[in-house]
Design a protein around this motif. Structure first.
Motif, mmCIF file in Angstrom:
data_model
loop_
_atom_site.group_PDB
_atom_site.id
_atom_site.type_symbol
_atom_site.label_atom_id
_atom_site.label_comp_id
_atom_site.label_asym_id
_atom_site.label_seq_id
_atom_site.Cartn_x
_atom_site.Cartn_y
_atom_site.Cartn_z
ATOM 1 N N ASN A 92 50.100 46.971 55.529
ATOM 2 C CA ASN A 92 51.019 48.107 55.530
ATOM 3 C C ASN A 92 51.349 48.570 54.121
ATOM 4 O O ASN A 92 52.125 49.515 53.945
ATOM 5 C CB ASN A 92 52.320 47.739 56.256
ATOM 6 C CG ASN A 92 52.130 47.612 57.748
ATOM 7 O OD1 ASN A 92 51.463 48.434 58.371
ATOM 8 N ND2 ASN A 92 52.704 46.572 58.332
ATOM 9 N N GLY A 93 50.786 47.898 53.117
ATOM 10 C CA GLY A 93 51.062 48.265 51.743
ATOM 11 C C GLY A 93 52.306 47.625 51.171
ATOM 12 O O GLY A 93 52.703 47.932 50.046
ATOM 13 N N ARG A 94 52.944 46.711 51.920
ATOM 14 C CA ARG A 94 54.164 46.069 51.436
ATOM 15 C C ARG A 94 53.842 44.998 50.400
ATOM 16 O O ARG A 94 52.967 44.158 50.623
ATOM 17 C CB ARG A 94 54.936 45.435 52.593
ATOM 18 C CG ARG A 94 55.440 46.418 53.622
ATOM 19 C CD ARG A 94 56.350 45.725 54.618
ATOM 20 N NE ARG A 94 56.736 46.611 55.715
ATOM 21 C CZ ARG A 94 57.711 46.352 56.581
ATOM 22 N NH1 ARG A 94 58.387 45.210 56.466
ATOM 23 N NH2 ARG A 94 58.004 47.209 57.541
ATOM 24 N N THR A 122 49.480 43.152 48.394
ATOM 25 C CA THR A 122 50.107 43.833 49.532
ATOM 26 C C THR A 122 49.540 43.310 50.839
ATOM 27 O O THR A 122 48.457 42.725 50.885
ATOM 28 C CB THR A 122 49.869 45.359 49.496
ATOM 29 O OG1 THR A 122 48.489 45.633 49.797
ATOM 30 C CG2 THR A 122 50.246 45.964 48.158
ATOM 31 N N CYS A 130 49.604 51.220 46.909
ATOM 32 C CA CYS A 130 48.307 51.581 47.499
ATOM 33 C C CYS A 130 47.422 52.200 46.434
ATOM 34 O O CYS A 130 47.856 52.540 45.339
ATOM 35 C CB CYS A 130 48.467 52.511 48.708
ATOM 36 S SG CYS A 130 49.187 54.112 48.356
ATOM 37 N N THR A 163 49.792 59.640 50.492
ATOM 38 C CA THR A 163 50.991 59.010 51.034
ATOM 39 C C THR A 163 52.058 60.058 51.314
ATOM 40 O O THR A 163 52.688 60.059 52.380
ATOM 41 C CB THR A 163 51.540 57.952 50.056
ATOM 42 O OG1 THR A 163 50.540 56.961 49.821
ATOM 43 C CG2 THR A 163 52.771 57.268 50.627
ATOM 44 N N CYS A 204 44.727 53.566 53.248
ATOM 45 C CA CYS A 204 45.927 52.752 53.017
ATOM 46 C C CYS A 204 47.146 53.621 52.740
ATOM 47 O O CYS A 204 48.272 53.225 53.063
ATOM 48 C CB CYS A 204 45.684 51.766 51.885
ATOM 49 S SG CYS A 204 44.520 50.457 52.360
ATOM 50 N N VAL A 228 56.877 53.544 46.321
ATOM 51 C CA VAL A 228 55.443 53.307 46.500
ATOM 52 C C VAL A 228 54.772 53.464 45.149
ATOM 53 O O VAL A 228 54.849 54.527 44.524
ATOM 54 C CB VAL A 228 54.823 54.301 47.500
ATOM 55 C CG1 VAL A 228 53.336 53.999 47.697
ATOM 56 C CG2 VAL A 228 55.567 54.293 48.827
ATOM 57 N N TRP A 247 56.226 49.180 47.950
ATOM 58 C CA TRP A 247 54.884 49.299 48.521
ATOM 59 C C TRP A 247 53.907 49.642 47.384
ATOM 60 O O TRP A 247 54.307 50.085 46.310
ATOM 61 C CB TRP A 247 54.831 50.436 49.549
ATOM 62 C CG TRP A 247 55.473 50.172 50.870
ATOM 63 C CD1 TRP A 247 54.857 49.891 52.061
ATOM 64 C CD2 TRP A 247 56.880 50.200 51.162
ATOM 65 N NE1 TRP A 247 55.788 49.731 53.067
ATOM 66 C CE2 TRP A 247 57.034 49.903 52.547
ATOM 67 C CE3 TRP A 247 58.024 50.423 50.403
ATOM 68 C CZ2 TRP A 247 58.274 49.850 53.171
ATOM 69 C CZ3 TRP A 247 59.271 50.360 51.015
ATOM 70 C CH2 TRP A 247 59.381 50.080 52.387
ATOM 71 N N VAL A 251 50.696 53.092 54.655
ATOM 72 C CA VAL A 251 52.003 53.066 54.002
ATOM 73 C C VAL A 251 52.909 54.137 54.589
ATOM 74 O O VAL A 251 54.093 53.882 54.892
ATOM 75 C CB VAL A 251 51.845 53.258 52.479
ATOM 76 C CG1 VAL A 251 53.206 53.473 51.810
ATOM 77 C CG2 VAL A 251 51.138 52.067 51.861
#
Length: 513
Positions: A343-345, A340, A354, A23, A379, A188, A352, A383
């Protein structure tokens, strides 16, 4: 290290494994990366043996890979998520190679591909034989350290999310016995799984669900917490309390067979992991030994094919070229986690997730072998792309960190509680007892909260599906339904359980209040 005030407003990534590193690397904007241990240390990614699943073989396709993933997931995969992630597999392998990962190559100069259980094709790209995770982490750690826009805080972990008007406004960071508050509108969580909450696991000691607890306390929805994957073949021998050495799925893919002390085979070695794990557990419970025999498969050359496993065996006085390896199931991966979108939200604005901490919809009720490294990297890219496209709110000042509310529960107590109630074979009475035993501690102890949520989700799922098996409900229900828990729902369910049957005994796994 850059002064903390200068980092205000930057996205904070909690976790030093593959998902967290990727990420940070795949993002264009400056960010802060928290890692409780030195990078690559105590990260499950570094222990991954098999490799990364991707449809790059001449006889393979994303459609075949997706179909295998859906079949393993037992009705709980999201088909759109599966298509998106497995479709990105070939590009993920290429991107990792461009970041410096050296994959093992075949005679044709293309990545050599292993076959693993429940895959219809050989599609596992690997490195260093059985050292794929270590090689990926080596390359990514070097890249992160060479990237000035990434501020790495080692020895630092996410302690709590700070909210304002229902969205992330900052984070509390625990480092060296000091708690720091950093304003940010984007966090995240890539903190890995929950394996270290169980007595027999292949996970590193840091895998205690801390990120899941932070998300739950912030109001996030946790999904499918009951689905825990037990790897069928961890070495049976090893130091007490230490992670079990894993014998990769690829060993069985290469032709190794499972036998008992009489030399008789008793299961299909390449069935899905949950099926093989239950077969081994049943054989052990019946009083047999279970051994993985690779002698004919590797023909006296085990160490060349699987050097890391060979070293683990040698440390225990085993020689796979001359004798079968004693094995037993161990907790290996958590399919559940923070719910999630692609988008990892999460369900909390500004949060977020992942990697293993997230529930994306890829794995469903049972992860297909080697899809975890794929999900973590792909993923992480989703993100990073989402965060780069956002105009993040200007962070507000945050207050003084809240002190701890009290002493935590001992890890040995958590082990006893979850090992007894939430193992390979579960039943309603055991799960209820474990949840009630954990209930007095969930307000102040993150491990107790995560354990209780896992037990409650398992108690509520009155069927057997994938990595969740109930001896009192052995059949799979006709309809596949996700479980979803919030902190508020968890507290209500625990109160109901305690009101229904408040009696506890020391045998329930924790000290009785």
């Amino acid at each position: 290290m850059t002064g903390l005030a200068a980092l205000a407003g930057q996205p904070v990534i909690a976790g030093g494994g593959l998902a967290g590193l990727a990420t940070a690397l795949l993002m264009d904007r400056p960010c802060v990366l928290l890692s409780p241990a030195p990078l690559a240390r105590d990260a499950a990614s570094a222990l991954a043996q098999g490799g990364i699943a991707a449809a790059i073989g001449a006889d393979d396709s994303a459609g075949l890979h997706g179909a295998d993933t859906l079949a393993a997931g037992a009705g709980l995969c999201d088909p759109d998520v599966v298509a998106a992630i497995v479709g990105a597999g070939p590009d993920a392998v290429a991107a990792l190679a461009s970041l410096g990962v050296v994959f093992d190559l075949g005679a044709d100069g293309r990545p050599d591909l292993h076959l693993e259980a429940a895959h219809s094709r050989a599609r596992i790209a690997h490195a260093l034989g059985d050292g794929t995770g270590a090689e990926i982490m080596r390359a990514l750690v070097a890249r992160v350290r060479a990237t000035p826009r990434i501020t790495v805080m080692e020895g630092a972990g996410l302690r709590r999310l700070i909210l304002h008007d229902g969205r992330v406004a900052g984070v509390e960071i625990a480092r060296g016995g000091v708690v720091l508050a950093l304003p940010t509108s984007a966090c995240v969580i890539a903190t890995g799984g929950v394996g270290a909450l169980f007595p027999a696991t292949t996970s590193p000691v840091g895998g205690q669900g801390s990120g899941l607890a932070c998300a739950a306390r912030a109001g996030a929805v946790l999904r499918d917490m009951e689905f825990v994957q037990f790897h069928p073949t961890a070495l049976a021998d090893g130091p007490e309390g230490a992670p079990r050495a894993l014998v990769s799925e690829a060993v069985r893919g290469a032709g190794a067979i499972l036998v008992d002390e009489t030399g008789a085979r008793f299961t299909d070695e390449l069935a899905p992991r949950d099926v093989v794990a239950r077969a081994i557990q049943a054989h052990l419970t019946a009083g047999h030994r279970v051994l993985l025999d690779a002698r004919a498969a590797t023909r006296g050359d085990f160490a060349r094919h699987f050097p890391g496993i060979a070293r683990a065996c040698a440390a225990r006085g085993l020689d796979p070229d001359r004798q079968p390896m004693p094995v037993r199931p161990a907790v290996h991966y958590h399919m559940g986690g923070i719910e999630t979108d692609l988008n990892g939200r999460s369900t909390v604005p500004g949060l977020w997730a992942c990697g293993e901490a997230a529930s994306t919809g890829l794995h469903g009720a049972n992860r297909l072998a080697s899809n975890s490294l794929l999900e973590a990297f792909v993923c992480a890219g989703f993100v990073a792309r989402d965060l780069d496209a956002l105009s993040l709110p200007v962070p507000r000042p945050v207050g003084v960190p809240v002190p701890d509310a009290g002493d935590g529960v001992g890890l040995a107590d958590i082990h006893a509680c979850l090992g007894r109630a939430a193992g390979i074979l579960r039943d309603g009475a055991g799960l209820a007892r474990a949840a009630r035993a954990l209930a007095p501690h969930v307000a102040t102890d993150d491990r107790a909260l995560v354990g209780a949520m896992l037990c409650l989700a398992a108690l509520d799922r009155r069927e057997s599906r994938g990595g969740h098996y109930r001896t009192d409900y052995p059949r799979m229900a006709a309809t596949a339904v996700h479980s979803r828990l919030t902190l508020a729902r968890t507290l209500t369910m625990l109160a109901d359980l305690s009101a229904r049957d408040p009696a506890l005994t020391p045998a329930d796994g924790l000290t009785v209040p």
